[in-house]
Write a protein that holds these residues in place. Structure first.
Motif, PDB file in Angstrom:
ATOM      1  N   GLY A   1       0.846  -1.195   0.000  1.00  0.00           N
ATOM      2  CA  GLY A   1       0.000   0.000   0.000  1.00  0.00           C
ATOM      3  C   GLY A   1       0.875   1.236   0.000  1.00  0.00           C
ATOM      4  N   ASP A   2       0.314   2.362   0.406  1.00  0.00           N
ATOM      5  CA  ASP A   2       1.023   3.642   0.336  1.00  0.00           C
ATOM      6  C   ASP A   2       2.252   3.653   1.239  1.00  0.00           C
ATOM      7  OD1 ASP A   2      -0.867   4.582  -1.446  1.00  0.00           O
ATOM      8  OD2 ASP A   2      -2.077   5.547   0.106  1.00  0.00           O
ATOM      9  N   VAL A   3       3.425   3.806   0.625  1.00  0.00           N
ATOM     10  CA  VAL A   3       4.683   3.851   1.364  1.00  0.00           C
ATOM     11  C   VAL A   3       4.838   5.238   1.982  1.00  0.00           C
ATOM     12  CG1 VAL A   3       7.201   3.715   1.158  1.00  0.00           C
ATOM     13  CG2 VAL A   3       5.754   2.091  -0.082  1.00  0.00           C
ATOM     14  N   VAL A   4       5.123   5.271   3.291  1.00  0.00           N
ATOM     15  CA  VAL A   4       5.236   6.546   4.007  1.00  0.00           C
ATOM     16  C   VAL A   4       6.647   6.823   4.527  1.00  0.00           C
ATOM     17  CG1 VAL A   4       2.791   6.629   4.634  1.00  0.00           C
ATOM     18  CG2 VAL A   4       4.409   5.521   6.182  1.00  0.00           C
ATOM     19  N   PHE A   5       7.521   5.792   4.567  1.00  0.00           N
ATOM     20  CA  PHE A   5       8.886   5.989   5.067  1.00  0.00           C
ATOM     21  C   PHE A   5       9.773   4.857   4.581  1.00  0.00           C
ATOM     22  CE2 PHE A   5      12.181   5.166   8.310  1.00  0.00           C
ATOM     23  CZ  PHE A   5      12.831   6.394   8.281  1.00  0.00           C
ATOM     24  N   VAL A   6      11.016   5.212   4.234  1.00  0.00           N
ATOM     25  CA  VAL A   6      12.011   4.203   3.856  1.00  0.00           C
ATOM     26  C   VAL A   6      13.257   4.443   4.692  1.00  0.00           C
ATOM     27  CG1 VAL A   6      13.399   3.218   1.996  1.00  0.00           C
ATOM     28  CG2 VAL A   6      11.125   4.147   1.488  1.00  0.00           C
ATOM     29  N   ASP A   7      13.670   3.415   5.445  1.00  0.00           N
ATOM     30  CA  ASP A   7      14.904   3.458   6.217  1.00  0.00           C
ATOM     31  C   ASP A   7      15.996   2.930   5.299  1.00  0.00           C
ATOM     32  OD1 ASP A   7      16.837   3.586   8.167  1.00  0.00           O
ATOM     33  OD2 ASP A   7      16.140   1.816   9.246  1.00  0.00           O
ATOM     34  N   LEU A   8      16.782   3.847   4.729  1.00  0.00           N
ATOM     35  CA  LEU A   8      17.808   3.477   3.762  1.00  0.00           C
ATOM     36  C   LEU A   8      19.037   2.892   4.452  1.00  0.00           C
ATOM     37  CD1 LEU A   8      17.523   6.697   1.597  1.00  0.00           C
ATOM     38  CD2 LEU A   8      16.791   4.396   0.919  1.00  0.00           C
ATOM     39  N   PRO A   9      19.730   1.985   3.780  1.00  0.00           N
ATOM     40  CA  PRO A   9      20.978   1.476   4.344  1.00  0.00           C
ATOM     41  C   PRO A   9      22.043   2.580   4.306  1.00  0.00           C
ATOM     42  CG  PRO A   9      20.676   0.654   2.115  1.00  0.00           C
ATOM     43  CD  PRO A   9      19.424   1.402   2.481  1.00  0.00           C
ATOM     44  N   SER A  10      23.122   2.382   5.011  1.00  0.00           N
ATOM     45  CA  SER A  10      24.220   3.351   5.022  1.00  0.00           C
ATOM     46  C   SER A  10      25.189   3.055   3.886  1.00  0.00           C
ATOM     47  CB  SER A  10      24.984   3.274   6.342  1.00  0.00           C
ATOM     48  OG  SER A  10      24.124   3.565   7.416  1.00  0.00           O
ATOM     49  N   VAL A  11      25.651   4.106   3.214  1.00  0.00           N
ATOM     50  CA  VAL A  11      26.693   3.932   2.211  1.00  0.00           C
ATOM     51  C   VAL A  11      27.921   3.378   2.915  1.00  0.00           C
ATOM     52  CG1 VAL A  11      28.226   5.147   0.608  1.00  0.00           C
ATOM     53  CG2 VAL A  11      25.794   5.729   0.689  1.00  0.00           C
ATOM     54  N   GLY A  12      28.519   2.361   2.320  1.00  0.00           N
ATOM     55  CA  GLY A  12      29.679   1.708   2.917  1.00  0.00           C
ATOM     56  C   GLY A  12      29.324   0.459   3.707  1.00  0.00           C
ATOM     57  N   ALA A  13      28.033   0.265   3.973  1.00  0.00           N
ATOM     58  CA  ALA A  13      27.611  -0.914   4.738  1.00  0.00           C
ATOM     59  C   ALA A  13      27.793  -2.178   3.907  1.00  0.00           C
ATOM     60  CB  ALA A  13      26.145  -0.780   5.156  1.00  0.00           C
ATOM     61  N   ALA A  14      28.268  -3.228   4.567  1.00  0.00           N
ATOM     62  CA  ALA A  14      28.366  -4.536   3.924  1.00  0.00           C
ATOM     63  C   ALA A  14      27.014  -5.224   4.049  1.00  0.00           C
ATOM     64  CB  ALA A  14      29.448  -5.371   4.585  1.00  0.00           C
ATOM     65  N   VAL A  15      26.546  -5.810   2.954  1.00  0.00           N
ATOM     66  CA  VAL A  15      25.279  -6.545   2.985  1.00  0.00           C
ATOM     67  C   VAL A  15      25.523  -7.978   2.512  1.00  0.00           C
ATOM     68  CG1 VAL A  15      23.804  -4.518   2.674  1.00  0.00           C
ATOM     69  CG2 VAL A  15      24.619  -5.729   0.674  1.00  0.00           C
ATOM     70  N   VAL A  16      24.718  -8.881   3.053  1.00  0.00           N
ATOM     71  CA  VAL A  16      24.819 -10.292   2.714  1.00  0.00           C
ATOM     72  C   VAL A  16      23.498 -10.726   2.108  1.00  0.00           C
ATOM     73  CG1 VAL A  16      25.159 -12.618   3.644  1.00  0.00           C
ATOM     74  CG2 VAL A  16      26.459 -10.693   4.575  1.00  0.00           C
ATOM     75  N   SER A  17      23.586 -11.461   1.037  1.00  0.00           N
ATOM     76  CA  SER A  17      22.394 -11.959   0.362  1.00  0.00           C
ATOM     77  C   SER A  17      21.445 -12.635   1.348  1.00  0.00           C
ATOM     78  CB  SER A  17      22.803 -12.952  -0.724  1.00  0.00           C
ATOM     79  OG  SER A  17      21.680 -13.527  -1.335  1.00  0.00           O
ATOM     80  N   GLY A  18      20.177 -12.258   1.288  1.00  0.00           N
ATOM     81  CA  GLY A  18      19.165 -12.873   2.133  1.00  0.00           C
ATOM     82  C   GLY A  18      18.983 -12.227   3.486  1.00  0.00           C
ATOM     83  N   THR A  19      19.768 -11.178   3.785  1.00  0.00           N
ATOM     84  CA  THR A  19      19.619 -10.505   5.072  1.00  0.00           C
ATOM     85  C   THR A  19      19.020  -9.112   4.876  1.00  0.00           C
ATOM     86  OG1 THR A  19      21.862  -9.582   5.023  1.00  0.00           O
ATOM     87  CG2 THR A  19      21.579 -11.742   6.069  1.00  0.00           C
TER      88      THR A  19
ATOM     89  N   ILE B   1      13.367  -5.254   4.071  1.00  0.00           N
ATOM     90  CA  ILE B   1      13.762  -5.483   2.688  1.00  0.00           C
ATOM     91  C   ILE B   1      15.076  -6.254   2.738  1.00  0.00           C
ATOM     92  CG2 ILE B   1      14.313  -4.400   0.473  1.00  0.00           C
ATOM     93  CD1 ILE B   1      11.395  -3.957   1.577  1.00  0.00           C
ATOM     94  N   TYR B   2      15.114  -7.376   2.024  1.00  0.00           N
ATOM     95  CA  TYR B   2      16.270  -8.265   2.058  1.00  0.00           C
ATOM     96  C   TYR B   2      17.132  -8.073   0.819  1.00  0.00           C
ATOM     97  CZ  TYR B   2      13.508 -10.369   5.701  1.00  0.00           C
ATOM     98  OH  TYR B   2      12.776 -10.555   6.851  1.00  0.00           O
ATOM     99  N   SER B   3      18.420  -8.004   1.033  1.00  0.00           N
ATOM    100  CA  SER B   3      19.315  -7.855  -0.103  1.00  0.00           C
ATOM    101  C   SER B   3      19.356  -9.154  -0.895  1.00  0.00           C
ATOM    102  CB  SER B   3      20.725  -7.492   0.361  1.00  0.00           C
ATOM    103  OG  SER B   3      21.546  -7.296  -0.778  1.00  0.00           O
ATOM    104  N   PRO B   4      19.120  -9.084  -2.197  1.00  0.00           N
ATOM    105  CA  PRO B   4      19.189 -10.297  -3.014  1.00  0.00           C
ATOM    106  C   PRO B   4      20.626 -10.677  -3.398  1.00  0.00           C
ATOM    107  CG  PRO B   4      18.302  -8.461  -4.285  1.00  0.00           C
ATOM    108  CD  PRO B   4      18.561  -7.954  -2.913  1.00  0.00           C
ATOM    109  N   VAL B   5      21.581  -9.796  -3.075  1.00  0.00           N
ATOM    110  CA  VAL B   5      22.986 -10.035  -3.410  1.00  0.00           C
ATOM    111  C   VAL B   5      23.874  -9.590  -2.247  1.00  0.00           C
ATOM    112  CG1 VAL B   5      22.690  -9.818  -5.920  1.00  0.00           C
ATOM    113  CG2 VAL B   5      23.159  -7.769  -4.541  1.00  0.00           C
ATOM    114  N   SER B   6      25.119 -10.055  -2.261  1.00  0.00           N
ATOM    115  CA  SER B   6      26.098  -9.635  -1.261  1.00  0.00           C
ATOM    116  C   SER B   6      27.015  -8.574  -1.853  1.00  0.00           C
ATOM    117  CB  SER B   6      26.952 -10.829  -0.821  1.00  0.00           C
ATOM    118  OG  SER B   6      26.146 -11.813  -0.226  1.00  0.00           O
TER     119      SER B   6
END
Length: 129
Positions: free
Chosen positions: A36-54, A68-73
């Motif tokens: 439905g109507d999106v009212v806020f997005v908590d963005l990740p930090s630039v430089g953050a390491a992400v792991v697929s599925g987390t 929201i889960y990262s589909p890639v690392s």
């Protein structure tokens, strides 16, 4: 439901547009319709390491708060700062101006585990996972 053929998709309803060794990530048209109507997005930090599925971002809508889960690392190299002021871009342009982050890929082979548009449409038509 709109699912561009050039994109890859996760079973968690994220899309990936590969640009060289980077991946632009957002949520699918199906996901934004469910939220439905999106009212806020908590963005990740630039430089953050992400792991697929987390989880790497959170979206709040009038209906729910969703991880929201990262589909890639990889490493976050850019975020869509426009979403801070206009989170509804996810609703109006999920595959364009509604992108969430750009990830520098560290395991490009993970892209092989993602769905093509046809497989994703089948998954979404079945109601999710």
């Amino acid at each position: 439901m709109n699912n561009p053929k050039e994109l890859k998709y996760s079973a968690d309803h994220e899309w990936v547009r590969v640009e060289g060794d980077k991946a632009v990530i957002g949520i699918t048209d199906y996901a934004q319709l469910q939220l439905g109507d999106v009212v806020f997005v908590d963005l990740p930090s630039v430089g953050a390491a992400v792991v697929s599925g987390t989880g790497f971002s959170v979206i709040e809508s009038v209906k729910a708060v969703s991880d929201i889960y990262s589909p890639v690392s990889g490493t976050v190299v850019e975020v869509n700062a426009a979403l801070s002021d206009t989170p509804e871009l996810i609703n109006t342009d999920a595959y364009g101006q509604g992108w969430i982050a750009i990830i520098q890929l560290t395991h490009k082979e993970e892209l092989d585990d993602l769905l093509d548009s046809e497989a994703y449409e089948k998954l979404a038509a079945e109601g999710g996972h």
